[in-house]
Design a protein around this motif. Structure first.
Motif, PDB file in Angstrom:
ATOM      1  N   GLU A   1       1.249 -12.746   1.819  1.00 13.48           N
ATOM      2  CA  GLU A   1       0.648 -11.469   1.451  1.00 13.48           C
ATOM      3  C   GLU A   1       1.137 -10.384   2.401  1.00 13.48           C
ATOM      4  OE1 GLU A   1      -3.759  -9.363   1.052  1.00 13.48           O
ATOM      5  OE2 GLU A   1      -3.573 -11.487   1.560  1.00 13.48           O
ATOM      6  N   PRO A   2       1.771  -9.332   1.883  1.00 13.54           N
ATOM      7  CA  PRO A   2       2.225  -8.252   2.769  1.00 13.54           C
ATOM      8  C   PRO A   2       1.031  -7.541   3.405  1.00 13.54           C
ATOM      9  CG  PRO A   2       3.301  -8.144   0.621  1.00 13.54           C
ATOM     10  CD  PRO A   2       2.174  -9.115   0.493  1.00 13.54           C
TER      11      PRO A   2
ATOM     12  N   GLY B   1       0.781  -1.225   0.000  1.00 14.73           N
ATOM     13  CA  GLY B   1       0.000   0.000   0.000  1.00 14.73           C
ATOM     14  C   GLY B   1       0.811   1.271   0.000  1.00 14.73           C
ATOM     15  N   SER B   2       2.138   1.173   0.001  1.00 13.79           N
ATOM     16  CA  SER B   2       2.985   2.362  -0.043  1.00 13.79           C
ATOM     17  C   SER B   2       3.223   2.779  -1.496  1.00 13.79           C
ATOM     18  CB  SER B   2       4.318   2.105   0.662  1.00 13.79           C
ATOM     19  OG  SER B   2       5.020   1.041   0.043  1.00 13.79           O
TER      20      SER B   2
ATOM     21  N   GLY C   1      -3.956  -7.019  14.873  1.00 15.33           N
ATOM     22  CA  GLY C   1      -4.926  -6.949  13.796  1.00 15.33           C
ATOM     23  C   GLY C   1      -4.528  -7.857  12.642  1.00 15.33           C
ATOM     24  N   PRO C   2      -5.422  -8.093  11.685  1.00 17.05           N
ATOM     25  CA  PRO C   2      -5.126  -8.966  10.542  1.00 17.05           C
ATOM     26  C   PRO C   2      -3.864  -8.564   9.777  1.00 17.05           C
ATOM     27  CG  PRO C   2      -7.469  -8.457  10.619  1.00 17.05           C
ATOM     28  CD  PRO C   2      -6.815  -7.590  11.649  1.00 17.05           C
ATOM     29  N   ASP C   3      -3.652  -7.256   9.593  1.00 13.25           N
ATOM     30  CA  ASP C   3      -2.465  -6.832   8.859  1.00 13.25           C
ATOM     31  C   ASP C   3      -1.205  -7.008   9.696  1.00 13.25           C
ATOM     32  OD1 ASP C   3      -3.105  -5.509   6.087  1.00 13.25           O
ATOM     33  OD2 ASP C   3      -4.728  -4.927   7.416  1.00 13.25           O
ATOM     34  N   GLU C   4      -1.314  -6.919  11.003  1.00  6.93           N
ATOM     35  CA  GLU C   4      -0.154  -7.185  11.857  1.00  6.93           C
ATOM     36  C   GLU C   4       0.246  -8.658  11.786  1.00  6.93           C
ATOM     37  OE1 GLU C   4       0.214  -4.229  15.488  1.00  6.93           O
ATOM     38  OE2 GLU C   4      -1.684  -5.310  15.574  1.00  6.93           O
ATOM     39  N   ILE C   5      -0.743  -9.537  11.696  1.00  3.43           N
ATOM     40  CA  ILE C   5      -0.436 -10.958  11.551  1.00  3.43           C
ATOM     41  C   ILE C   5       0.302 -11.196  10.236  1.00  3.43           C
ATOM     42  CG2 ILE C   5      -1.412 -13.268  11.350  1.00  3.43           C
ATOM     43  CD1 ILE C   5      -1.646 -12.059  14.136  1.00  3.43           C
ATOM     44  N   LYS C   6      -0.162 -10.557   9.170  1.00  2.00           N
ATOM     45  CA  LYS C   6       0.534 -10.678   7.882  1.00  2.00           C
ATOM     46  C   LYS C   6       1.969 -10.156   7.993  1.00  2.00           C
ATOM     47  CE  LYS C   6      -3.689 -10.088   5.124  1.00  2.00           C
ATOM     48  NZ  LYS C   6      -4.411  -9.193   4.179  1.00  2.00           N
TER      49      LYS C   6
ATOM     50  N   THR D   1      -3.835   0.599   6.533  1.00  2.13           N
ATOM     51  CA  THR D   1      -4.778  -0.049   7.443  1.00  2.13           C
ATOM     52  C   THR D   1      -4.101  -0.419   8.753  1.00  2.13           C
ATOM     53  OG1 THR D   1      -5.990  -0.948   5.551  1.00  2.13           O
ATOM     54  CG2 THR D   1      -6.408  -1.954   7.692  1.00  2.13           C
ATOM     55  N   LEU D   2      -2.866  -0.926   8.658  1.00  3.00           N
ATOM     56  CA  LEU D   2      -2.117  -1.303   9.857  1.00  3.00           C
ATOM     57  C   LEU D   2      -1.876  -0.086  10.744  1.00  3.00           C
ATOM     58  CD1 LEU D   2       0.931  -3.680  10.020  1.00  3.00           C
ATOM     59  CD2 LEU D   2       1.065  -1.447  11.082  1.00  3.00           C
TER      60      LEU D   2
END
Length: 287
Positions: free
Chosen positions: A55-56, A29-30, A215-220, A61-62
């Motif tokens: 998946e990064p 997302g950057s 959160g989900p993105d932290e797990i990723k 969102t993170l």
């Protein structure tokens, strides 16, 4: 004949300011533009994650999730805001980084997060560009230094000036709530905040509870961080051979870390993993 780069006039621009910035985004997302200052995964890291089917995380969102986690903790504890000097806590709240190791023992950066979500970052002077890509930072200031190496015999005066700003922010964004969480602060800052009748509470407790739920993105991000760490450790193993020194081995590990976009390795314990991923420099164990 191609001119030498050393023949370019000192005042000449190396980058065309009229150049249109890239609009495409990387997989996290950057902005996909190498003319930027933010630290992040390199093409090598992205390629390795793709081969592994990882998946990064989506960074915007993170970042929003982490800021909300802090705000939720402030509201739950009836705190007007939190004042952060620990660079790892600042990274968690804002995703900004600047001289992380130096500011660990020279507190020249600070961050205030109000329970309303208002965010103020005090960065080192002349470093505004380092956080220009982060819209969650509401205000950017400088002048958070009040430690002897920086301010000498004027430390108390600088501390009072900084405390006055915190007092102003609390009045603007917390009303009559004078309860302020603080993670760590110089003695001069404690005295200055006390003099303004600001009630200081444990900021480390707030940040640790905020980190508790991922959160989900932290797990990723954790999965990607582990993969980058494993790849760097594998390169370290390849460097091990008869006659090689421990420093040679460590050099290979550091090289692998930097090649994938990490900032630093925190310890020299061979059983400990490096901080190969910039998303997780806010914690001591990659989580």
């Amino acid at each position: 004949m191609t001119p030498s780069p050393f023949s370019i006039p000192a005042n000449a621009r190396r980058i065309d300011p009229a150049r249109q910035r890239a609009t495409a985004l990387k997989k996290d997302g950057s902005v996909n533009d190498n003319d930027r200052v933010e630290i992040g995964p390199t093409p090598l890291a992205f390629a390795e994650w793709e081969r592994l089917g990882l998946e990064p995380p989506h960074l915007p969102t993170l970042r929003a999730y982490r800021l909300q986690r802090i705000v939720d903790q402030l509201v739950a504890r009836d705190l007007g805001g939190i004042l952060l000097f620990d660079p790892l806590n600042i990274r968690y709240a804002t995703d900004t980084t600047n001289m992380q190791l130096w500011t660990t023992h020279n507190p020249a950066r600070a961050c205030f997060v109000a329970a309303s979500g208002h965010v103020v970052l005090w960065d080192f002077h002349g470093c505004d560009h380092l956080s220009a890509h982060l819209p969650l930072i509401t205000e950017l200031r400088s002048g958070a230094s009040f430690f002897f190496f920086e301010t000498g015999e004027h430390t108390d005066r600088h501390a009072r000036h900084f405390a006055a700003q915190i007092d102003e922010l609390l009045r603007q964004h917390a009303g009559a709530n004078r309860r302020l969480a603080v993670d760590r602060i110089e003695v001069a800052g404690v005295r200055a905040l006390d003099a303004l009748a600001i009630e200081m509470c444990s900021g480390q407790e707030v940040t640790e509870f905020a980190r508790m739920i991922k959160g989900p993105d932290e797990i990723k991000a954790m999965r990607c961080a582990v993969a980058a760490c494993e790849a760097s450790v594998a390169e370290m193993h390849q460097a091990m051979r008869a006659g090689v020194t421990e420093n040679d081995v460590w050099a290979a590990l550091h090289a692998g870390n930097i090649r994938r976009g990490g900032e630093w390795i925190e310890t020299r314990i061979l059983s400990s993993g490096p901080r190969t991923n910039p998303w997780f420099q806010e914690s001591g164990h990659g989580c």
